[in-house]
Design an enzyme around this catalytic site. Structure first.
Site, PDB file in Angstrom:
ATOM      1  N   ASP A 137       0.779  -1.253   0.000  1.00 24.68           N
ATOM      2  CA  ASP A 137       0.000   0.000   0.000  1.00 24.68           C
ATOM      3  C   ASP A 137       0.807   1.299   0.000  1.00 24.68           C
ATOM      4  O   ASP A 137       0.493   2.232   0.745  1.00 24.68           O
ATOM      5  CB  ASP A 137      -0.955   0.009   1.194  1.00 24.68           C
ATOM      6  CG  ASP A 137      -1.972  -1.112   1.149  1.00 24.68           C
ATOM      7  OD1 ASP A 137      -1.968  -1.901   0.177  1.00 24.68           O
ATOM      8  OD2 ASP A 137      -2.778  -1.220   2.091  1.00 24.68           O
ATOM      9  N   LYS A 190      -7.120  -4.601  -3.281  1.00 18.66           N
ATOM     10  CA  LYS A 190      -7.899  -5.161  -2.178  1.00 18.66           C
ATOM     11  C   LYS A 190      -8.921  -4.153  -1.673  1.00 18.66           C
ATOM     12  O   LYS A 190      -8.733  -2.959  -1.829  1.00 18.66           O
ATOM     13  CB  LYS A 190      -6.975  -5.605  -1.040  1.00 18.66           C
ATOM     14  CG  LYS A 190      -6.138  -4.494  -0.439  1.00 18.66           C
ATOM     15  CD  LYS A 190      -5.136  -5.044   0.566  1.00 18.66           C
ATOM     16  CE  LYS A 190      -4.249  -3.986   1.159  1.00 18.66           C
ATOM     17  NZ  LYS A 190      -4.898  -3.005   1.982  1.00 18.66           N
ATOM     18  N   CYS A 224      -1.853  -2.398   7.692  1.00 19.69           N
ATOM     19  CA  CYS A 224      -1.786  -3.311   6.545  1.00 19.69           C
ATOM     20  C   CYS A 224      -0.476  -4.092   6.459  1.00 19.69           C
ATOM     21  O   CYS A 224      -0.479  -5.239   6.011  1.00 19.69           O
ATOM     22  CB  CYS A 224      -2.070  -2.550   5.263  1.00 19.69           C
ATOM     23  SG  CYS A 224      -3.763  -1.873   5.260  1.00 19.69           S
TER      24      CYS A 224
END
Length: 193
Positions: free
Chosen positions: A9, A101, A143
């Site tokens: 990310d 995602k 994450c």
């Protein structure tokens, strides 16, 4: 024995100026790019993930007008927007697989995402015979943590490079790293640090 690099990310909405900016996010993007320039050939698989939330609705409660910053968040990383794109300081030419995602639901681990061809991270790692994975990216306490725990659960030996991650806050980031060590991960600086 195959090796993987998992880049979590590193997106505009998670770096400076973004909707959920993490201090040091741009520095992580630039440092990961330098790391890839020197070490991309050390990996058989390089997977990069992005939050890629639906523009409509609350994405399964993930978006909220009054977020609690635990289970709900302000709008971020909406599919097709500048905020969902990779940070421009991150070079992605060495990435072998791109995973999205969070479509319509909360998702923290890149293992919850899929490539455009529908491949999961677990399937990619298994097909490559990856037994080890280095994890870098944003955010350490969310994450990165979730991805590393899922990699461990997948049976992969995990190493988190502490100089190539950034967290939302120091205390929960330190707690996340301690949890990962307890779960079997190694925490270290990258080879060039």
């Amino acid at each position: 024995m195959s090796r993987a690099l998992l880049i979590v990310d590193v997106q505009n909405d998670f770096t400076e100026g973004g909707a959920l900016a993490v201090e040091g996010g741009d520095a992580v993007a630039a440092a990961v790019t330098l790391f890839l320039a020197a070490h991309a050939d050390d990996y058989d698989v390089i997977i990069a993930s992005r939050d890629w939330h639906d523009a409509d609705g609350d994405n399964g409660g993930h978006f909220a007008l009054a977020p609690d910053y635990v289970d709900s968040w302000p709008v971020h990383c909406v599919a097709g927007t500048e905020g969902a794109e990779y940070d421009p300081l991150l070079a992605t030419d060495a990435v072998t697989h791109h995973v999205r995602k969070g479509q319509g639901k909360p998702a923290y681990s890149m293992f919850e995402g899929r490539t455009e061809a529908g491949e999961t991270v677990g399937a990619i790692l298994t097909a490559a015979g990856a037994l080890t994975a280095d994890v870098v990216g944003i955010a350490t306490d969310h994450c990165v943590r979730a991805t590393a725990l899922d990699a461990i659960a997948h049976g992969v030996r995990v190493r988190i490079f502490t100089d190539l991650v950034a967290g939302v806050a120091s205390a929960p980031s330190e707690a996340a790293l301690a949890e990962l060590v307890h779960a079997g991960a190694e925490v270290a600086e990258s080879p060039d640090a």
